[in-house]
Design a protein around this motif. Structure first.
Motif, PDB file in Angstrom:
ATOM      1  N   ARG A 131       0.889  -0.984  -0.019  1.00 40.52           N
ATOM      2  CA  ARG A 131       0.333  -0.252  -0.364  1.00 40.52           C
ATOM      3  C   ARG A 131       0.391   1.059   0.205  1.00 40.52           C
ATOM      4  NH1 ARG A 131      -4.041  -2.809  -0.972  1.00 40.52           N
ATOM      5  NH2 ARG A 131      -5.407  -4.050   0.067  1.00 40.52           N
ATOM      6  N   GLN A 134       2.116   1.573  -3.252  1.00 43.01           N
ATOM      7  CA  GLN A 134       1.560   2.973  -4.387  1.00 43.01           C
ATOM      8  C   GLN A 134       0.879   3.445  -4.314  1.00 43.01           C
ATOM      9  OE1 GLN A 134      -2.111  -0.430  -3.372  1.00 43.01           O
ATOM     10  NE2 GLN A 134      -1.830  -1.856  -4.756  1.00 43.01           N
ATOM     11  N   THR A 135       0.778   4.037  -2.909  1.00 47.98           N
ATOM     12  CA  THR A 135       0.900   5.469  -2.553  1.00 47.98           C
ATOM     13  C   THR A 135       2.344   6.146  -2.987  1.00 47.98           C
ATOM     14  OG1 THR A 135      -0.289   4.822  -0.323  1.00 47.98           O
ATOM     15  CG2 THR A 135       0.465   7.600  -0.787  1.00 47.98           C
ATOM     16  N   TYR A 137       3.621   5.257  -5.536  1.00 45.12           N
ATOM     17  CA  TYR A 137       4.115   5.152  -7.247  1.00 45.12           C
ATOM     18  C   TYR A 137       3.263   6.233  -7.838  1.00 45.12           C
ATOM     19  CZ  TYR A 137       2.504   3.732 -11.745  1.00 45.12           C
ATOM     20  OH  TYR A 137       2.297   3.511 -12.995  1.00 45.12           O
ATOM     21  N   ALA A 138       1.336   6.581  -6.901  1.00 42.69           N
ATOM     22  CA  ALA A 138       0.463   7.463  -7.308  1.00 42.69           C
ATOM     23  C   ALA A 138       0.858   8.516  -7.262  1.00 42.69           C
ATOM     24  CB  ALA A 138      -0.776   7.058  -6.796  1.00 42.69           C
ATOM     25  N   ASN A 139       1.622   8.841  -6.431  1.00 41.61           N
ATOM     26  CA  ASN A 139       2.350  10.683  -6.310  1.00 41.61           C
ATOM     27  C   ASN A 139       3.370  10.403  -7.548  1.00 41.61           C
ATOM     28  OD1 ASN A 139       0.782  10.780  -3.842  1.00 41.61           O
ATOM     29  ND2 ASN A 139       2.520  10.216  -2.723  1.00 41.61           N
ATOM     30  N   ARG A 141       3.294   9.315 -10.461  1.00 41.35           N
ATOM     31  CA  ARG A 141       2.680   8.872 -10.840  1.00 41.35           C
ATOM     32  C   ARG A 141       2.159  10.788 -11.817  1.00 41.35           C
ATOM     33  NH1 ARG A 141      -1.440   5.671 -10.150  1.00 41.35           N
ATOM     34  NH2 ARG A 141      -2.554   7.325  -9.628  1.00 41.35           N
ATOM     35  N   SER A 142       1.705  11.334 -10.659  1.00 35.24           N
ATOM     36  CA  SER A 142       0.336  12.029 -10.893  1.00 35.24           C
ATOM     37  C   SER A 142       1.760  13.429 -11.300  1.00 35.24           C
ATOM     38  CB  SER A 142       0.030  12.441 -10.304  1.00 35.24           C
ATOM     39  OG  SER A 142      -0.560  13.724  -9.790  1.00 35.24           O
TER      40      SER A 142
END
Lengths: 259, 392
Positions: A131, A134-135, A137-139, A141-142
């Motif tokens: 998790r 994922q967080t 990676y999301a930051n 990626r964004s």
């Protein structure tokens, strides 16, 4: 030939099966044994803690039924490829009694050196780590998507007259006509070679002045695009310095000038 | 040469069998010319109407050459394993066993069978003999010709000899029909896509502008001295908003038809697309082993998921979203989309409720149940349930 029997160490012999049982059940990782049909022969108490599925419901059942459907093919492939000396690692998801997901790192190997089955395995709960990844990676990626969509070119360059690029955003292509990959770490095709000959010295001097004074620079100059057309750009940036004040590079943003 | 010899041997065997069977009606089987049949099928507007008309006389003619125990029904099965759809065509006079379609669907579409000369299936606890012939594959469909025997199985070699020409004509006719349908579909999709592009470039932008202006006008008319215009401007703003949403909806629908109708693939692609527009963690938990839904259902579900994802990105202020797909007891498909955001604001939802309204309409179209609720402790939960148990 005489067989010499060494006296056994007393420490090992004193571990009773009850103690061993307690030891296994005290662990915060799942420990299990799989037979030749890939069914659960033994599983410790952590299984119930992690999945809320009673141990009795797991025993003598095919272990793959507790694995997330999307991860089953990887699991089956791992079991098919396992050899006598294998020590395999796999990340997979367990589906709990409440339909939740627990991410696990599975380490699996044969229990005996002379045959493949039974297999012993440990499952370590890595849900929070996944998790967290994922967080992160999301930051990332964004931010990456934001930078790459902007109609400007963000850069980090070495402080040389070619302005060799270490990093370029995707906006590079619409501004210069070259993709970022083509310009990264190149000495021939570089920003320096694209700057109009009459402006190159001015750009170099102004940037050096800003770097020496540790201030920002804001320049306008002419640039040749890949198809030979000339555009006027605005370049705003600053130097990169070590703690001791040594100049490490230049960072900035270039966009097409409006005038 | 080989073909002729094979036919000759076949006919010898047939004559021999007929002589041995004294109860059988002795008739000389005349090979029919089925070329007009292929032409009829190729030109069919609706194959569900044309095929039964064609199969009925062929079936009667074939049965007249077979003994009473060997009477058969001719079936044509269109099987699409990727969307789990089966369509069964048969002659108008055929009295087929109850549950036959279901059994054939399970055997040919879900299990993807190995080709066998004779197949014994159990329907309503009774054994039924079937001779399956795989006519051809077209795109994701497999077209099967099936001979179903009520009582006793006829001599298979003899049957295949008798029906060579029929199989060939059916195969040619249906293939031509399928190809025409594909061409029509492609043409429609390309036309839709150009409409979508035009709508997007012209109408939607103008409507977007009108939506802003009419909302502003409405706001101005809430205060004196224009209050008497309030009811008109309110209507104007609402209908412009509605027109804008319906146009956006048309554009989305046209674009979605061009994408995959495989639910898992489409959901994965949609999540990838929305991931790049935000810093939200999208967690896809897809537990579908096989997709027992048809392309129409998949399309509406994809739309609902996309609308939910778009709401999450635009309005939710969430950091995490999870999308779960699973089938329970082989009967109900569940799709759950949850986020940990602010939840639905009842006031905001009223002014921008077209999206939610359209989601409900789409769910209704496929007979699904859609619930949009507040999630505890925070966020929104969208849950769609669809019964897929009795699907053909």
């Amino acid at each position: 030939m005489k067989l010499i029997k060494w006296p056994q160490k007393t420490t090992n012999s004193t571990v009773s099966s009850t103690q061993l049982h307690k030891l296994l059940n005290s662990l915060s990782d799942i420990v299990l044994i799989l037979d030749h049909n890939h069914q659960v022969d033994y599983i410790n108490a952590c299984w119930e803690t992690m999945t809320a599925i009673p141990i009795e419901q797991a025993l003598r059942q095919s272990f793959s039924q507790f694995i997330h459907p999307e991860d089953r093919s990887n699991w089956n492939q791992l079991l098919q490829n396992i050899k006598q000396d294998s020590k395999e690692t796999l990340w997979l998801r367990l589906v709990t009694a409440n339909r939740d997901i627990r991410w696990c790192e599975v380490r699996i190997q044969p229990m005996h050196s002379d045959r493949i089955f039974p297999l012993s395995a440990t499952l370590c709960d890595i849900t929070s780590q996944v998790r967290h990844d994922q967080t992160r990676y999301a930051n990332h990626r964004s931010l990456q998507s934001l930078i790459d969509r902007l109609p400007v070119m963000l850069y980090r360059a070495r402080n040389n007259k070619s302005w060799t690029m270490e990093y370029l955003s995707d906006g590079c292509e619409s501004l210069t006509g070259y993709s970022a990959e083509k310009l990264l770490n190149q000495s021939q095709l570089c920003l320096g070679s694209m700057i109009h000959r009459d402006d190159a010295a001015y750009v170099w001097d102004q940037v050096q002045y800003a770097l020496q004074n540790q201030t920002t620079f804001d320049l306008k100059y002419r640039l040749f695009q890949a198809d030979g057309s000339e555009i006027r750009v605005q370049d705003k940036g600053r130097g990169l310095y070590s703690d001791s004040g040594m100049i490490l590079g230049v960072e900035g943003i270039i966009l097409q000038a409006t005038e | 040469m080989y073909f002729k010899l094979k036919n000759w041997l076949g006919s010898l065997e047939w004559l021999f069998n007929n002589n041995a069977d004294h109860s059988a009606q002795k008739q000389v089987f005349i090979s029919q010319d089925y070329s007009s049949l292929a032409f009829k099928l190729a030109c069919a507007d609706d194959i569900s109407d044309t095929l039964p008309d064609i199969l009925s006389p062929v079936e009667a003619q074939l049965n007249s050459s077979l003994s009473k125990q060997n009477q058969l029904s001719i079936l044509v099965l269109f099987s699409n394993p990727s969307t789990s759809e089966s369509t069964l065509h048969h002659g108008r006079s055929a009295s087929l066993p109850h549950n036959l379609t279901n059994t054939l669907h399970h055997h040919f579409t879900i299990k993807k069978p190995a080709e066998t000369e004779v197949l014994e299936l159990t329907i309503n606890n009774e054994a039924v003999n079937l001779v399956p012939v795989r006519l051809f594959d077209h795109e994701q469909h497999t077209i099967w010709l099936l001979y179903l025997f009520d009582q006793q199985l006829a001599n298979v070699k003899q049957l295949k000899w008798k029906t060579t020409s029929l199989q060939d004509s059916l195969s040619r006719g249906i293939k031509a029909w399928c190809q025409t349908q594909s061409k029509i579909r492609t043409a429609i999709q390309s036309e839709r896509s150009s409409y979508a592009a035009e709508l997007h470039d012209s109408l939607a932008q103008i409507l977007g502008y009108l939506k802003l202006k009419s909302a502003k006008l409405d706001k101005l008319c809430q205060r004196p001295p224009h209050q008497e215009l309030k009811s008109i401007t309110e209507d104007l703003a609402t209908y412009t908003h509605c027109a804008y949403h319906q146009t956006r909806e048309l554009i989305v629908s046209s674009r979605l038809t061009l994408q995959s109708d495989n639910l898992s693939e489409a959901v994965t692609n949609s999540i990838k697309e929305f991931e790049h527009q935000s810093a939200i963690v999208f967690d896809l938990d897809n537990r579908l082993v096989s997709e027992n839904i048809n392309s129409k259902q998949a399309m509406q579900i994809i739309y609902i998921i996309r609308e939910s994802l778009s709401n999450i990105v635009r309005h939710s202020h969430a950091t995490h979203a999870s999308i779960i797909l699973y089938i329970e007891s082989m009967e109900t498909l569940y799709v759950q989309i949850e986020d940990n955001g602010h939840g639905i604001d009842p006031v905001a939802a009223r002014t921008d409720s077209f999206g939610l309204q359209i989601m409900h309409e789409r769910a209704e179209r496929i007979g699904a149940k859609l619930q949009i609720t507040q999630r505890q402790p925070q966020g929104t939960q969208v849950e769609l349930t669809l019964n897929i148990g009795n699907k053909r």
